[in-house]
Scaffold this active site. Sequence first.
Site, PDB file in Angstrom:
ATOM      1  N   LEU A 115      35.955  37.011  38.646  1.00  0.00           N
ATOM      2  CA  LEU A 115      37.064  36.422  38.124  1.00  0.00           C
ATOM      3  C   LEU A 115      38.305  36.417  38.163  1.00  0.00           C
ATOM      4  O   LEU A 115      38.638  37.438  39.596  1.00  0.00           O
ATOM      5  CB  LEU A 115      37.537  37.026  36.526  1.00  0.00           C
ATOM      6  CG  LEU A 115      36.519  36.525  35.445  1.00  0.00           C
ATOM      7  CD1 LEU A 115      36.026  36.699  33.820  1.00  0.00           C
ATOM      8  CD2 LEU A 115      36.166  34.788  35.532  1.00  0.00           C
ATOM      9  N   ASP A 116      38.820  35.007  39.125  1.00  0.00           N
ATOM     10  CA  ASP A 116      40.514  35.543  39.416  1.00  0.00           C
ATOM     11  C   ASP A 116      41.094  36.630  38.764  1.00  0.00           C
ATOM     12  O   ASP A 116      41.104  35.808  37.543  1.00  0.00           O
ATOM     13  CB  ASP A 116      40.772  33.849  39.702  1.00  0.00           C
ATOM     14  CG  ASP A 116      40.103  33.083  40.182  1.00  0.00           C
ATOM     15  OD1 ASP A 116      39.686  33.673  41.182  1.00  0.00           O
ATOM     16  OD2 ASP A 116      39.831  31.861  40.091  1.00  0.00           O
ATOM     17  N   LYS A 117      42.171  36.869  39.433  1.00  0.00           N
ATOM     18  CA  LYS A 117      43.449  37.860  38.930  1.00  0.00           C
ATOM     19  C   LYS A 117      43.847  37.535  37.862  1.00  0.00           C
ATOM     20  O   LYS A 117      44.138  38.056  36.534  1.00  0.00           O
ATOM     21  CB  LYS A 117      43.654  38.211  39.999  1.00  0.00           C
ATOM     22  CG  LYS A 117      45.261  39.327  39.436  1.00  0.00           C
ATOM     23  CD  LYS A 117      45.149  39.666  40.427  1.00  0.00           C
ATOM     24  CE  LYS A 117      47.217  40.776  40.485  1.00  0.00           C
ATOM     25  NZ  LYS A 117      48.056  41.308  41.572  1.00  0.00           N
TER      26      LYS A 117
END
Length: 268
Positions: A115-117
């Site tokens: 999952l993106d930051k």
Amino acid sequence: MTDNLASNSSTAGKRLNKYISESGFCSRRGADKLIETNRVTINGKLPELGTKVQPDDEVKVDGKLISASAKNKSDRIYIAYNKPIGITCTSEAHVRGNIIDAIGHKERIFPIGRLDKPSEGLIFLTSDGDIVNKILRAENAHDKEYIVTVDKPISERFVERMSRGVPILGTITKPCIVRVKSRFVFSIILTQGLNRQIRRMCEYLDYEVKALKRERIMNVKLGNLKSGQWRDLTPAEMDEINQAVSGSRKTATETVVKAKKTYSDLIK
């Protein structure tokens, strides 16, 4: 013990990357990198990619003995984690705010996918490197559901285009299910996981994602799991996951090649 590693690659046995991933040390992709950088030995010798491990072989990574996995995988860890915003989905210890340090699990685990930051929500982590490939392979079409907030009112055109597919990263995104939740919020169910896919899809249609949360992966829902908390996946959840990936045959590379061919045909 096997003396000739070259001939070993063509005999019966288990592929080295599969052996390492099943041990819980890392994923198959990670194992390939270890082999390529000469960090793996079999019986004290450097193996090639594709080498097969025999029952009496001694496999080591950085000099540390790697044990074979229990056949029933009873020693494997499978957890669901509600990733907070700001945590990076990497097992690299030198990365500040990495997901492994954030969870603090006593066993060696690594994330399945990412999952993106700036995103939050559900992600799986495991010590079973073999299941990672099976879950991530695109042809298995595993549902992932997200709740997305954008910067302006959602139009019918936006919903229609998102649902049908848009061109990003050299391909056309697969058809997906988009439902309007409120004026600025929609849910989307994807069956693929391109890099920053939802953000790129929205950007293509001139929308900016302000918040993104993954609510579900396959049959597992985030539910009441609070941000930063994790739990073990239940036996029932694992039974469904294992059934869903049991027919996996194609490789990720084959899937990417087909996707690029489809894109080329569409833009001709």
